[in-house]
Design a protein around this motif. Structure first.
Motif, PDB file in Angstrom:
ATOM      1  N   ASN A 156      94.713 -73.288  67.599  1.00  0.00           N
ATOM      2  CA  ASN A 156      94.521 -72.291  68.639  1.00  0.00           C
ATOM      3  C   ASN A 156      95.629 -71.243  68.521  1.00  0.00           C
ATOM      4  N   ALA A 157      95.238 -69.957  68.551  1.00  0.00           N
ATOM      5  CA  ALA A 157      96.205 -68.878  68.348  1.00  0.00           C
ATOM      6  C   ALA A 157      97.287 -68.884  69.430  1.00  0.00           C
ATOM      7  N   THR A 158      96.900 -69.166  70.691  1.00  0.00           N
ATOM      8  CA  THR A 158      97.872 -69.139  71.783  1.00  0.00           C
ATOM      9  C   THR A 158      98.880 -70.271  71.632  1.00  0.00           C
ATOM     10  N   VAL A 159      98.381 -71.480  71.291  1.00  0.00           N
ATOM     11  CA  VAL A 159      99.287 -72.618  71.098  1.00  0.00           C
ATOM     12  C   VAL A 159     100.251 -72.309  69.954  1.00  0.00           C
ATOM     13  N   TYR A 160      99.724 -71.747  68.871  1.00  0.00           N
ATOM     14  CA  TYR A 160     100.568 -71.414  67.719  1.00  0.00           C
ATOM     15  C   TYR A 160     101.683 -70.448  68.136  1.00  0.00           C
ATOM     16  N   GLU A 161     101.295 -69.387  68.845  1.00  0.00           N
ATOM     17  CA  GLU A 161     102.297 -68.375  69.222  1.00  0.00           C
ATOM     18  C   GLU A 161     103.354 -68.940  70.154  1.00  0.00           C
ATOM     19  N   GLY A 186      97.690 -66.402  59.814  1.00  0.00           N
ATOM     20  CA  GLY A 186      97.709 -67.049  61.124  1.00  0.00           C
ATOM     21  C   GLY A 186      96.972 -66.178  62.128  1.00  0.00           C
ATOM     22  N   PRO A 187      97.425 -66.121  63.381  1.00  0.00           N
ATOM     23  CA  PRO A 187      96.727 -65.300  64.375  1.00  0.00           C
ATOM     24  C   PRO A 187      97.005 -63.802  64.219  1.00  0.00           C
ATOM     25  N   ALA A 188      97.686 -63.434  63.123  1.00  0.00           N
ATOM     26  CA  ALA A 188      97.894 -62.020  62.747  1.00  0.00           C
ATOM     27  C   ALA A 188      98.709 -61.238  63.770  1.00  0.00           C
ATOM     28  N   THR A 189      99.718 -61.870  64.323  1.00  0.00           N
ATOM     29  CA  THR A 189     100.629 -61.193  65.253  1.00  0.00           C
ATOM     30  C   THR A 189     101.299 -59.994  64.576  1.00  0.00           C
ATOM     31  N   LEU A 190     101.578 -60.129  63.286  1.00  0.00           N
ATOM     32  CA  LEU A 190     102.187 -59.009  62.538  1.00  0.00           C
ATOM     33  C   LEU A 190     101.321 -57.755  62.677  1.00  0.00           C
ATOM     34  N   LYS A 222      89.545 -62.414  56.373  1.00  0.00           N
ATOM     35  CA  LYS A 222      88.657 -63.220  55.534  1.00  0.00           C
ATOM     36  C   LYS A 222      89.155 -64.654  55.524  1.00  0.00           C
ATOM     37  N   VAL A 223      88.229 -65.594  55.618  1.00  0.00           N
ATOM     38  CA  VAL A 223      88.591 -66.996  55.422  1.00  0.00           C
ATOM     39  C   VAL A 223      88.791 -67.181  53.922  1.00  0.00           C
ATOM     40  N   TRP A 224      89.966 -67.689  53.537  1.00  0.00           N
ATOM     41  CA  TRP A 224      90.328 -67.722  52.121  1.00  0.00           C
ATOM     42  C   TRP A 224      91.281 -68.888  51.896  1.00  0.00           C
ATOM     43  N   ASN A 225      90.928 -69.768  50.989  1.00  0.00           N
ATOM     44  CA  ASN A 225      91.867 -70.838  50.632  1.00  0.00           C
ATOM     45  C   ASN A 225      92.696 -70.378  49.445  1.00  0.00           C
ATOM     46  N   LEU A 226      93.980 -70.181  49.682  1.00  0.00           N
ATOM     47  CA  LEU A 226      94.841 -69.573  48.656  1.00  0.00           C
ATOM     48  C   LEU A 226      95.252 -70.535  47.556  1.00  0.00           C
ATOM     49  N   THR A 227      94.784 -71.765  47.606  1.00  0.00           N
ATOM     50  CA  THR A 227      95.007 -72.635  46.450  1.00  0.00           C
ATOM     51  C   THR A 227      93.987 -72.296  45.358  1.00  0.00           C
ATOM     52  N   SER A 228      92.942 -71.555  45.728  1.00  0.00           N
ATOM     53  CA  SER A 228      91.959 -71.102  44.732  1.00  0.00           C
ATOM     54  C   SER A 228      92.627 -70.060  43.826  1.00  0.00           C
ATOM     55  N   ASP A 229      92.248 -70.029  42.549  1.00  0.00           N
ATOM     56  CA  ASP A 229      92.903 -69.047  41.665  1.00  0.00           C
ATOM     57  C   ASP A 229      92.132 -67.731  41.604  1.00  0.00           C
ATOM     58  N   ALA A 230      91.255 -67.492  42.579  1.00  0.00           N
ATOM     59  CA  ALA A 230      90.533 -66.212  42.637  1.00  0.00           C
ATOM     60  C   ALA A 230      91.541 -65.077  42.843  1.00  0.00           C
ATOM     61  N   PRO A 231      91.339 -63.936  42.138  1.00  0.00           N
ATOM     62  CA  PRO A 231      92.260 -62.808  42.343  1.00  0.00           C
ATOM     63  C   PRO A 231      92.233 -62.336  43.792  1.00  0.00           C
ATOM     64  N   LEU A 232      93.372 -61.889  44.279  1.00  0.00           N
ATOM     65  CA  LEU A 232      93.479 -61.450  45.674  1.00  0.00           C
ATOM     66  C   LEU A 232      93.022 -60.002  45.812  1.00  0.00           C
ATOM     67  N   ARG A 242      93.013 -69.757  55.636  1.00  0.00           N
ATOM     68  CA  ARG A 242      91.962 -70.761  55.489  1.00  0.00           C
ATOM     69  C   ARG A 242      91.403 -71.191  56.850  1.00  0.00           C
ATOM     70  N   ASN A 243      92.119 -70.811  57.903  1.00  0.00           N
ATOM     71  CA  ASN A 243      91.747 -71.243  59.246  1.00  0.00           C
ATOM     72  C   ASN A 243      90.779 -70.228  59.871  1.00  0.00           C
ATOM     73  N   LYS A 244      89.523 -70.672  60.033  1.00  0.00           N
ATOM     74  CA  LYS A 244      88.486 -69.772  60.541  1.00  0.00           C
ATOM     75  C   LYS A 244      88.804 -69.268  61.956  1.00  0.00           C
ATOM     76  N   ARG A 245      89.429 -70.123  62.769  1.00  0.00           N
ATOM     77  CA  ARG A 245      89.736 -69.711  64.152  1.00  0.00           C
ATOM     78  C   ARG A 245      90.686 -68.517  64.154  1.00  0.00           C
ATOM     79  N   PHE A 246      91.721 -68.576  63.287  1.00  0.00           N
ATOM     80  CA  PHE A 246      92.674 -67.466  63.236  1.00  0.00           C
ATOM     81  C   PHE A 246      91.998 -66.190  62.733  1.00  0.00           C
TER      82      PHE A 246
END
Ligand SMILES: C[S@@+](CC[C@H](N)C(=O)[O-])C[C@H]1O[C@@H](n2cnc3c(N)ncnc32)[C@H](O)[C@@H]1O
Length: 201
Positions: free
Chosen positions: A9-14, A48-52, A85-95, A69-73
């Protein structure tokens, strides 16, 4: 594998991040925001919840895309008007390419093999890669209870994170990239270390 409460949850994370960083909470975002010019494009990995974005970069008309990778965020980010975008960064797909490719407080998720993700960041960045990584955190605390909380509550879906950087191991990690490093400094009261690297060109 289910994620930890902190990532559900974004609020709990923050709230937890605010508690951990205390009065240094805004500093960790401002240190990164200050390096991104008005109107630049940014890809933020493990956003994450993209506070930046919501509190700092949006007002600079930055073309922002957050990957996590977290769809909620990612849903939270899209609802706030950003691109995500939901994205698992362990994948070697180009960014996706951007002027600045950023990662904050997340490189440890890729230990012990964090080099491939940094190489993909360098390939995707047109100008610079910005990484701010915790070097002093709960999971390396001498207090075993805090250490256990730090490890167990940061499971992003692939297991508890026992490995973290210290300032020494982070400096070692970046040593092969020394020719590209244009800035390195402790931020947020010494809780994180910021590295800025020039992109491949
Ligand atoms: C500590 S949070 C950092 C969030 C944000 N960058 C910040 O500084 O507040 C780590 C983030 O990394 C994400 N994450 C962890 N492993 C990932 C992976 N393999 N691919 C994409 N995202 C991942 C988690 O879902 C979580 O949102």
């Amino acid at each position: 594998m289910s994620t930890s409460l902190i990532y559900r949850n974004a609020t709990v994370y923050e709230l937890l991040i605010r508690a951990l960083y205390g009065r240094y909470y805004p500093d960790r975002y401002r240190a990164v925001e200050g390096l991104v010019p008005v109107g630049a494009s940014v890809v933020d990995l493990c956003c994450g919840p993209a506070t930046l974005y919501t509190r700092y970069l949006r007002q600079k008309s930055v073309d922002y895309t957050g990957l996590d990778r977290n769809k909620r965020f990612v849903t939270t980010l899209i609802k706030a008007g950003g691109q995500g975008k939901v994205w698992n960064l362990t994948s070697d797909a180009p960014l996706p390419e951007a002027d600045y490719v950023v990662m904050q407080a997340s490189l440890y998720h890729f230990l012990p093999q964090a080099t491939p993700v940094l190489d993909r960041m360098l390939s995707a960045a047109r100008k610079q890669v910005i990484i701010a990584e915790p070097v002093r955190n709960m999971s390396s605390s001498n207090n075993r209870v805090l250490a256990a909380i730090g490890q167990r509550f940061t499971n992003a879906g692939d297991g508890a994170q026992a490995h973290r950087f210290t300032e020494t191991t982070l400096d070692e990690f970046f040593r092969p990239y020394v020719a590209r490093v244009v800035r390195q400094e402790l931020i947020a009261g010494g809780r994180e270390k910021l590295y800025v690297l020039n992109a491949n060109s």
